[in-house]
Design an enzyme around this catalytic site. Structure first.
Site: not given
Ligand code: ATP
Ligand code: MG
Length: 337
Positions: A116, A204, A207
């Protein structure tokens, strides 16, 4: 009696991956274990949400997320506790104590943090620190099992390490959650569920991925979802087979088909192996996914805000009692009390 705890972030509308990999498994587990007398804690980690940009209104997203659980079939009884993390201040307080237990080295090794923060000019401290908050979420309730996707397993191991370190230094305060192997066994799946990105199936489905076609959202119209499946990345080998390593796109479609219909993967693979018209498989998966969405959306329509707010009021009273008791034990051990 066991305590089973799970949380799902309410940052935005959820994906099919979140539904199949997190919501549905916890609904099934909750229904099974709450009937047997175990404690089920389902919380919305809204403090975790603010580590990144929140789409829409967080309070509304929270209600919507909880409706998702109910629409996915969650049965409510006296053993099921639903609460918002931000309404239980003990989470943030224990997080601080655990910050003083954790080391920079171990926190820096967290893959989620590395992913991140990678390539970003600046990154907020919450992104770095949220595994400590997550450890607090778990330890406050003496949770034994924390059914989560594989991307969170490292944080369970961190929680165990922090709890053991604290106990070693200050006395047996925290219950150590089960290790990740036991967690996977408990979830009753041999491998964690991991639905792939439709455009880039090496990754993967997420969202937060901005590419619209990479993910199926739970509020997509069934038609829109079907189109996304029809345009999913496959390969040019010309015969259907299953191998996530070498053929992630086509394998992901088979995987989704199996999960959506609750059919063993082998059965689906047997049925489609060798098929040369990928379009046929895509049509079938598109029909399965759009059928799932229309049923789910119809159930969602029937759940009111008032119903959810009533569950939260009860759950938050319970959560504050349990969490404060554990926090006070830790504070006493530290001579803060
Ligand atoms: P973000 O991109 O913001 O990280 P996400 O889609 O990865 O969003 P999370 O909020 O990180 O979702 O995770 C919510 C839950 O859904 C977790 O239990 C996670 O393991 C699970 N999950 C997330 N993505 C998938 C996926 N593609 N397949 C199966 N489970 C998933
Ligand atoms: Mg994620």
């Amino acid at each position: 009696m066991k305590t089973i705890l799970t949380g799902i972030r309410a940052n935005s509308v959820l994906t099919l991956g979140n539904y199949l990999g997190a919501l549905l498994p916890i609904v099934r587990l909750s229904n099974k274990y709450s009937r047997e007398g175990d404690n089920i804690n389902i919380f919305v980690p809204d403090l975790h949400s603010i580590i990144s940009e929140v789409e829409g209104d967080l309070a509304e997203n929270t209600i919507r997320t909880l409706k998702y659980y109910l629409a996915a079939g969650l049965i409510i009884n006296e053993n099921v506790h639903i609460y918002r993390q931000s309404r239980v201040p003990a989470h943030a307080e224990l997080c601080w104590i655990l910050n003083c237990t954790a080391t920079m080295g171990e926190m820096s090794r967290m893959t989620q943090y590395k992913e991140k923060s990678e390539g970003k000019a600046s990154c907020n401290v919450g992104i770095f620190d949220y595994p400590a908050l997550m450890a607090a979420d778990i330890l406050l309730y003496s949770a034994n099992y924390v059914p989560l996707g594989e991307d969170q397993f490292q944080h369970i191991e961190l929680t165990r390490n922090l709890a053991e370190r604290f106990n070693h230094k200050y006395g047996e305060i925290f219950v150590i959650p089960e290790d990740t192997k036991a967690q996977v066994e408990f979830m009753g799946v041999s491998k964690p569920i991991r639905v792939r990105d439709l455009v880039n199936p090496e990754k993967k489905m997420s969202k937060s991925n901005l590419a619209e076609n990479s993910k199926i959202m739970l509020d997509d119209t069934p038609e829109k979802a079907a189109k996304k499946i029809m345009s999913a990345t496959t390969d040019s080998l010309g015969a259907v087979d299953f191998d996530f390593e070498t053929r992630p796109g086509i394998s992901n479609l088979l995987y989704i088909e199996a999960l959506v219909n609750d059919t063993p993967l082998e059965t689906v693979v047997e049925k489609w192996r060798g098929e040369s018209k990928y379009g046929e498989l895509k049509k079938q998966v598109a029909a399965s996914v759009s059928g799932l969405l229309s049923d789910f959306q119809a159930r969602l329509e029937r759940i009111s805000d008032a119903e959810v707010l009533d569950l939260l009021e009860k759950g938050e009273k319970y959560a504050n009692e349990v969490a404060n008791k554990k926090l006070h034990e830790a504070q006493k051990a530290l001579h803060l009390r």
